[in-house]
Write a protein that holds these residues in place. Structure first.
Motif, PDB file in Angstrom:
ATOM      1  N   ALA A 186      14.302  -0.378   1.219  1.00 53.50           N
ATOM      2  CA  ALA A 186      13.821  -1.616   1.836  1.00 53.50           C
ATOM      3  C   ALA A 186      14.206  -2.819   0.983  1.00 53.50           C
ATOM      4  N   HIS A 187      13.910  -4.027   1.520  1.00 52.48           N
ATOM      5  CA  HIS A 187      14.200  -5.274   0.806  1.00 52.48           C
ATOM      6  C   HIS A 187      12.873  -5.998   0.557  1.00 52.48           C
ATOM      7  N   ILE A 229      -1.987   4.847  -9.744  1.00 51.43           N
ATOM      8  CA  ILE A 229      -1.429   3.609  -9.195  1.00 51.43           C
ATOM      9  C   ILE A 229      -0.064   3.891  -8.582  1.00 51.43           C
ATOM     10  N   ARG A 230       0.723   4.726  -9.254  1.00 48.45           N
ATOM     11  CA  ARG A 230       2.017   5.118  -8.678  1.00 48.45           C
ATOM     12  C   ARG A 230       1.805   5.927  -7.404  1.00 48.45           C
ATOM     13  N   LYS A 231       0.802   6.815  -7.414  1.00 49.74           N
ATOM     14  CA  LYS A 231       0.492   7.585  -6.210  1.00 49.74           C
ATOM     15  C   LYS A 231       0.108   6.662  -5.064  1.00 49.74           C
ATOM     16  N   LEU A 232      -0.717   5.649  -5.378  1.00 46.22           N
ATOM     17  CA  LEU A 232      -1.143   4.694  -4.360  1.00 46.22           C
ATOM     18  C   LEU A 232       0.063   3.969  -3.774  1.00 46.22           C
ATOM     19  N   ALA A 233       0.971   3.551  -4.630  1.00 46.65           N
ATOM     20  CA  ALA A 233       2.172   2.862  -4.157  1.00 46.65           C
ATOM     21  C   ALA A 233       2.988   3.764  -3.239  1.00 46.65           C
ATOM     22  N   GLU A 234       3.125   5.018  -3.607  1.00 42.99           N
ATOM     23  CA  GLU A 234       3.890   5.960  -2.787  1.00 42.99           C
ATOM     24  C   GLU A 234       3.234   6.165  -1.422  1.00 42.99           C
ATOM     25  N   VAL A 235       1.908   6.286  -1.406  1.00 42.33           N
ATOM     26  CA  VAL A 235       1.203   6.464  -0.137  1.00 42.33           C
ATOM     27  C   VAL A 235       1.365   5.228   0.741  1.00 42.33           C
ATOM     28  N   LEU A 236       1.230   4.036   0.153  1.00 39.17           N
ATOM     29  CA  LEU A 236       1.356   2.803   0.920  1.00 39.17           C
ATOM     30  C   LEU A 236       2.759   2.657   1.511  1.00 39.17           C
ATOM     31  N   VAL A 237       3.772   2.931   0.720  1.00 33.38           N
ATOM     32  CA  VAL A 237       5.151   2.731   1.164  1.00 33.38           C
ATOM     33  C   VAL A 237       5.587   3.797   2.158  1.00 33.38           C
ATOM     34  N   HIS A 238       5.228   5.067   1.887  1.00 39.41           N
ATOM     35  CA  HIS A 238       5.773   6.163   2.692  1.00 39.41           C
ATOM     36  C   HIS A 238       4.847   6.626   3.807  1.00 39.41           C
ATOM     37  N   TYR A 239       3.511   6.471   3.632  1.00 40.71           N
ATOM     38  CA  TYR A 239       2.583   6.899   4.684  1.00 40.71           C
ATOM     39  C   TYR A 239       2.060   5.718   5.487  1.00 40.71           C
ATOM     40  N   SER A 240       1.387   4.776   4.821  1.00 34.52           N
ATOM     41  CA  SER A 240       0.757   3.660   5.541  1.00 34.52           C
ATOM     42  C   SER A 240       1.793   2.820   6.266  1.00 34.52           C
ATOM     43  N   LEU A 241       2.838   2.419   5.571  1.00 37.37           N
ATOM     44  CA  LEU A 241       3.845   1.532   6.145  1.00 37.37           C
ATOM     45  C   LEU A 241       5.063   2.280   6.690  1.00 37.37           C
ATOM     46  N   GLY A 242       5.395   3.388   6.075  1.00 39.93           N
ATOM     47  CA  GLY A 242       6.565   4.141   6.538  1.00 39.93           C
ATOM     48  C   GLY A 242       7.839   3.323   6.461  1.00 39.93           C
ATOM     49  N   GLU A 288      11.546   2.030   5.881  1.00 36.63           N
ATOM     50  CA  GLU A 288      12.829   2.680   6.075  1.00 36.63           C
ATOM     51  C   GLU A 288      13.937   1.826   5.469  1.00 36.63           C
ATOM     52  N   PRO A 289      15.095   2.418   5.213  1.00 37.86           N
ATOM     53  CA  PRO A 289      16.220   1.640   4.664  1.00 37.86           C
ATOM     54  C   PRO A 289      16.532   0.426   5.543  1.00 37.86           C
ATOM     55  N   GLY A 290      16.675  -0.724   4.901  1.00 36.10           N
ATOM     56  CA  GLY A 290      17.004  -1.953   5.615  1.00 36.10           C
ATOM     57  C   GLY A 290      15.805  -2.788   6.014  1.00 36.10           C
ATOM     58  N   ALA A 307      -0.998  -7.201 -10.182  1.00 34.92           N
ATOM     59  CA  ALA A 307       0.367  -7.008 -10.694  1.00 34.92           C
ATOM     60  C   ALA A 307       0.729  -5.546 -10.957  1.00 34.92           C
ATOM     61  N   PRO A 308      -0.160  -4.711 -11.543  1.00 34.61           N
ATOM     62  CA  PRO A 308       0.243  -3.308 -11.777  1.00 34.61           C
ATOM     63  C   PRO A 308       0.618  -2.580 -10.489  1.00 34.61           C
ATOM     64  N   LEU A 309      -0.135  -2.811  -9.419  1.00 33.76           N
ATOM     65  CA  LEU A 309       0.173  -2.155  -8.143  1.00 33.76           C
ATOM     66  C   LEU A 309       1.404  -2.796  -7.502  1.00 33.76           C
ATOM     67  N   VAL A 310       1.550  -4.110  -7.614  1.00 39.55           N
ATOM     68  CA  VAL A 310       2.712  -4.794  -7.024  1.00 39.55           C
ATOM     69  C   VAL A 310       4.008  -4.223  -7.604  1.00 39.55           C
ATOM     70  N   ARG A 311       4.032  -4.027  -8.922  1.00 38.47           N
ATOM     71  CA  ARG A 311       5.255  -3.500  -9.551  1.00 38.47           C
ATOM     72  C   ARG A 311       5.616  -2.131  -8.988  1.00 38.47           C
ATOM     73  N   GLU A 312       4.605  -1.273  -8.813  1.00 38.70           N
ATOM     74  CA  GLU A 312       4.901   0.079  -8.343  1.00 38.70           C
ATOM     75  C   GLU A 312       5.261   0.102  -6.858  1.00 38.70           C
ATOM     76  N   VAL A 313       4.621  -0.749  -6.052  1.00 35.03           N
ATOM     77  CA  VAL A 313       4.994  -0.847  -4.644  1.00 35.03           C
ATOM     78  C   VAL A 313       6.409  -1.394  -4.518  1.00 35.03           C
ATOM     79  N   TYR A 314       6.725  -2.399  -5.322  1.00 34.68           N
ATOM     80  CA  TYR A 314       8.066  -2.989  -5.319  1.00 34.68           C
ATOM     81  C   TYR A 314       9.111  -1.930  -5.660  1.00 34.68           C
ATOM     82  N   ARG A 315       8.811  -1.134  -6.694  1.00 37.83           N
ATOM     83  CA  ARG A 315       9.723  -0.068  -7.113  1.00 37.83           C
ATOM     84  C   ARG A 315       9.910   0.970  -6.004  1.00 37.83           C
ATOM     85  N   ALA A 316       8.783   1.409  -5.410  1.00 34.63           N
ATOM     86  CA  ALA A 316       8.844   2.426  -4.355  1.00 34.63           C
ATOM     87  C   ALA A 316       9.575   1.902  -3.126  1.00 34.63           C
ATOM     88  N   ALA A 317       9.387   0.621  -2.799  1.00 40.05           N
ATOM     89  CA  ALA A 317      10.064   0.036  -1.639  1.00 40.05           C
ATOM     90  C   ALA A 317      11.569  -0.015  -1.854  1.00 40.05           C
TER      91      ALA A 317
END
Length: 283
Positions: free
Chosen positions: A50-51, A6-19, A21-23, A35-45
Motif C-alpha cells: 500500500a501507499h 503492538i506489532r501484532k496489533l498493526a498486522e491485525v489492523l492492516v491485514h484483517y480490519s482493513l485488508g 492490498e497492493p496499490g 507514534a509506536p503504533l503508527v510506525r508499525e502500521v506504516y511498516r505493515a502497510a
C-alpha cells in the motif's frame, strides 16, 4: 524494546480490519502519543504494497479552534478535510488523547455548529463504508484513557490488548471465530420484525422490519464485538434511561432519560449535562 503485541496489533489492523492490498492509498490520522503504533502500521502497510500517508494533529489545536474560530470558520470545510474524507478510500483513525476532557470548556453549541457543517462529509464516509470502503477506528493506550478507566497505564494496556485478542497466537484467526459466532446471532435477529426493550425505567418498542443486521466483527471499529441495526425511523415509542454516562468530546451527560413518540424525542432529561444533551439532539 517495543511490546511485540503492538506489532501484532498493526498486522491485525492492516491485514484483517482493513485488508489493505497492493496499490491502496492509505491515510493514518492520529495524535503523536500513538507514534509506536503508527510506525508499525506504516511498516505493515508498506509491506502489504500500500501507499501509506500519516496526518498527525498536535494536542490542543481542537480546543483553540473551537474557542477562537468565528462562526464562518466553524462552518468551513477545508480542502485537506475534503481530501481526507473523499479521496482516501482507505483510512485508519487511532484515538490516543492526552486529555479526554480537553474540550470540556468549549460551548457545546459551537461544537454542534461544526458537527452540523461536516454532516456532508460524514454521510459520504458512511456511503463509502457501505460500498465496501476500508475505514477503521482504534485506540492506543494513554495515561488519559487509563485514568478514565480508573486503572494504571500498565493495567489498562493489558486490558486493551486482551480485548484486541493480541495474547492469542493467531489474533486474525481469533477474530474470524468472533465473526462466525456473531453471524449466528445476526441470522437469528434477522428474522425479527419488532423489538421490545424492558428494564428499570425503560420500556421501548421499535420496529426492525426489513432492516439489515450488521456483524460488527473488528473491521470498522477495533476491537469490536457487537451486532446492530437501525430501527424504522418513525416506529420508536416509549421511554428509556441510560444509567451509564454519555460522553461526547470529553464532556459527560449523566442519567439520560428520553421519551419517544413515533420516532421523535419528545422529552429529554439529564441529571448533569442538560445543555450538551439538548445541543446534540438539536443536530
Amino acid at each position: 524494546m517495543i511490546d511485540p503485541r503492538i506489532r501484532k496489533l498493526a498486522e491485525v489492523l492492516v491485514h484483517y480490519s482493513l485488508g489493505l492490498e497492493p496499490g491502496d492509498h492509505f491515510l493514518i490520522r492520529t495524535g503523536d502519543l500513538a507514534a509506536p503504533l503508527v510506525r508499525e502500521v506504516y511498516r505493515a502497510a508498506l509491506r502489504a504494497g500500500a501507499h501509506p500517508q500519516v496526518l498527525i494533529e498536535l494536542e490542543g489545536l481542537s480546543e483553540i479552534f473551537f474557542k477562537e474560530a468565528s462562526e464562518e470558520q466553524l462552518r468551513t470545510i477545508t480542502p485537506l478535510q475534503r481530501v481526507a474524507y473523499e479521496e482516501y478510500a482507505n483510512s485508519l483513525v487511532i484515538q490516543a488523547p492526552y486529555n479526554v476532557k480537553g474540550l470540556s470548556g468549549v460551548d457545546p453549541r459551537r461544537t454542534a455548529i461544526a458537527q452540523e457543517a461536516r454532516r456532508e462529509l460524514s454521510a459520504k464516509l458512511m456511503e463509502r463504508i457501505g460500498r465496501g470502503g476500508k475505514y477503521c477506528v482504534t485506540l492506543f493506550p494513554t495515561h488519559a484513557l487509563a485514568q478514565e478507566a480508573g486503572m494504571s497505564l500498565a493495567d489498562y494496556t493489558e486490558f486493551v490488548f486482551a480485548a484486541c485478542l493480541l495474547n492469542e497466537d493467531d489474533p486474525v484467526a481469533a477474530w474470524r471465530e468472533v465473526s462466525r459466532r456473531q453471524q449466528r446471532i445476526v441470522d437469528f435477529l434477522g428474522r425479527a420484525r419488532e423489538l421490545r426493550v424492558v428494564g428499570e425505567d425503560t420500556d421501548l418498542i421499535l420496529s426492525v422490519a426489513g432492516r439489515r443486521w450488521i456483524n460488527a466483527d473488528g473491521h470498522v471499529n477495533f476491537p469490536d464485538g457487537e451486532v446492530f441495526t437501525g430501527p424504522v425511523e418513525d416506529s420508536v415509542n416509549g421511554h428509556i434511561r441510560f444509567s451509564f454516562p454519555g460522553i461526547f468530546q470529553g464532556r459527560e451527560i449523566e442519567d439520560i432519560r428520553l421519551r419517544f413518540e413515533n420516532g421523535r424525542v419528545v422529552a429529554a432529561e439529564a441529571a448533569r449535562g442538560q445543555d450538551l444533551l439538548e445541543a446534540l439532539l438539536g443536530t
